[in-house]
Design an enzyme around this catalytic site. Structure first.
Site, PDB file in Angstrom:
ATOM      1  N   SER A 172       4.530  -9.694   9.615  1.00 46.30           N
ATOM      2  CA  SER A 172       4.630 -10.096   8.208  1.00 46.30           C
ATOM      3  C   SER A 172       5.937  -9.644   7.563  1.00 46.30           C
ATOM      4  CB  SER A 172       3.434  -9.546   7.418  1.00 46.30           C
ATOM      5  OG  SER A 172       3.368  -8.137   7.518  1.00 46.30           O
ATOM      6  N   ASP A 412       0.636  -1.348  -2.054  1.00 44.70           N
ATOM      7  CA  ASP A 412       1.291  -1.844  -0.848  1.00 44.70           C
ATOM      8  C   ASP A 412       2.692  -1.244  -0.811  1.00 44.70           C
ATOM      9  OD1 ASP A 412       2.647  -3.194   1.124  1.00 44.70           O
ATOM     10  OD2 ASP A 412       2.043  -5.201   0.482  1.00 44.70           O
ATOM     11  N   HIS A 415       5.315  -3.787   2.515  1.00 44.67           N
ATOM     12  CA  HIS A 415       6.090  -5.018   2.358  1.00 44.67           C
ATOM     13  C   HIS A 415       7.117  -4.848   1.239  1.00 44.67           C
ATOM     14  CE1 HIS A 415       2.268  -6.173   4.319  1.00 44.67           C
ATOM     15  NE2 HIS A 415       3.070  -6.916   5.054  1.00 44.67           N
TER      16      HIS A 415
END
Length: 433
Positions: A172, A412, A415
């Site tokens: 990702s 998060d 990312h």
């Protein structure tokens, strides 16, 4: 005397008749046996074929695959992982280390695009859309010590890509870099001259007038794994086939520029090694050992299939996480949540980057020399504790009231927001192409 001979004739005739009849029966029986054997032979061959072990095709490794049992990895799978030293890397006149530098606030040149203007933006990376109140994370420019990165130019980049396929391969984080590249380039292409074709593990953006594509292939562990489904890959255990990249490499052969990454998915505990020859018995290896097996298999493919005069290959180093604020601010117990500026200490190194992994990967890449160019994003990204989505992204799981009351608990910090840090990773690609 004559009477005696006459009396023997019927006996001789009877004996001859019986002999003749027996011969007929014998030959008939023999004929039937032969005929029966001829009819039976194909059935015997079929039976023999069924009794032989068949050469079955390799069993598919997917998200439904399970290990019947697990034994400790003994290292035997790596017994023949020899890499041939490739040619020395070409000498260049570029004496500047573009990976060593600092982040400079620049709200004139950056961001390089607007989040809301990019039609390919991901809800996982669109931080402003999902409520992030500050925008400073978009305005930092990477400044190498003693030189400058080439200024981004979308038209020039398209000219470099003319007639070529550019493919990002990985997890990702690499998908985030691919989305960044689309956002950096798509505005230079008229609406009727561009298209995007999602195709499960491979998604392709096409620019018609340049006859070019920018593609992303989901391959989080590089080799074949049970997590190769681009959507349904949240599994309790990682299983890999450490000696096979064929599932993914079938798409690599005709690509002109390949950009690989692999790191994050190896940091989630032990990895199980799949083999068709062990009847469902998997070996369990430490993540570093498993990653080394995968990297060496990938390197063998590079050695055998990459001509650096025809194909460019980049490997992007590990993207760091920022899970513990005490690593950059002693005495705190948070993470990347509510961080708004980069770390200034150029010697900073957090637990989100693993030196042992970097050394292992570095030793393999060093043997490949001119066949692979390393894009070292790790140190520059270490400084960017402010660049993660934290709570400002779309989450697929619902949050409890307790979690919502403590935003750091579900932040998060892996990312990256876009526009942001991955744009600079692509600026580095632009610099090297």
């Amino acid at each position: 005397m004559i009477q005696k001979k006459k009396s023997q004739l019927p006996v001789i005739a009877i004996i001859f008749f019986l002999f003749f009849v027996c011969t007929i029966f014998y030959n008939e029986r023999r004929f039937q046996q032969i005929h029966q054997n001829e009819n039976q032979k194909p059935n015997d061959d079929i039976a023999a074929t069924h009794n032989k072990p068949l050469q079955s095709p390799p069993e598919i490794l997917d998200r439904f695959s399970i290990c019947n049992s697990t034994i400790k990895y003994n290292g035997k799978l790596d017994s023949n992982t020899r890499l041939v030293q490739s040619d020395e890397q070409e000498d260049t006149n570029d004496t500047c280390d573009v990976f060593s530098g600092r982040w400079v606030f620049d709200n004139v040149s950056f961001p390089l695009y607007n989040e809301s203007d990019c039609p390919y933006m991901s809800d996982q990376l669109a931080c402003h859309k999902h409520g992030r109140p500050d925008l400073m994370y978009q305005n930092w420019r990477w400044q190498p010590h003693g030189c400058d990165l080439e200024r981004w130019n979308a038209t020039e980049m398209w000219n470099k890509l003319r007639g070529k396929r550019l493919m990002f391969v990985g997890d990702s984080l690499n998908r985030g870099q691919w989305i960044s590249m689309l956002c950096l380039l798509e505005s230079a292409i008229p609406a009727d001259k561009k298209s995007i074709t999602p195709n499960a593990p491979l998604t392709i953006f096409r620019a018609e007038e340049y006859n070019a594509t920018i593609e992303f292939q989901w391959a989080p562990l590089i080799v074949e794994s049970n997590s190769d489904d681009p959507v349904n890959h949240r599994l309790d255990e990682r299983i890999i086939r450490p000696d096979s990249v064929l599932r993914h490499a079938s798409e690599w052969d005709h690509v002109d520029i390949l950009v690989f990454n692999s790191y994050l998915w190896w940091r989630q505990g032990p990895v199980k090694l799949w083999s068709n020859e062990r009847n469902g018995v998997c070996e369990e290896a430490k993540s570093l050992n498993a990653m080394e097996l995968a990297m060496k298999e990938w390197a063998r493919w590079i050695e055998s299939n990459v001509d650096p005069l025809k194909k460019k290959v980049f490997f992007v180093t590990m993207s760091p996480t920022h899970l513990w604020s005490r690593e950059w601010e002693a005495g705190t117990e948070g993470n990347c949540y509510n961080e708004k500026v980069p770390i200034k200490d150029e010697g900073y190194w957090g637990s989100g980057s693993d030196l042992a992994t970097m050394r292992m990967v570095g030793s393999i890449l060093n043997k490949l020399k001119s066949k692979v160019s390393v894009v070292n994003i790790t140190q520059m990204s270490e400084y960017r504790k402010d660049g993660h989505p934290s709570i400002y992204r779309k989450f697929w799981e619902s949050r409890s009231a307790e979690q919502l009351a403590n935003p750091a608990s579900y932040s998060d910090c892996i990312h990256w927001c876009l526009p942001g840090v991955p744009d600079v990773w692509n600026q580095l690609l632009f610099h090297f192409l």
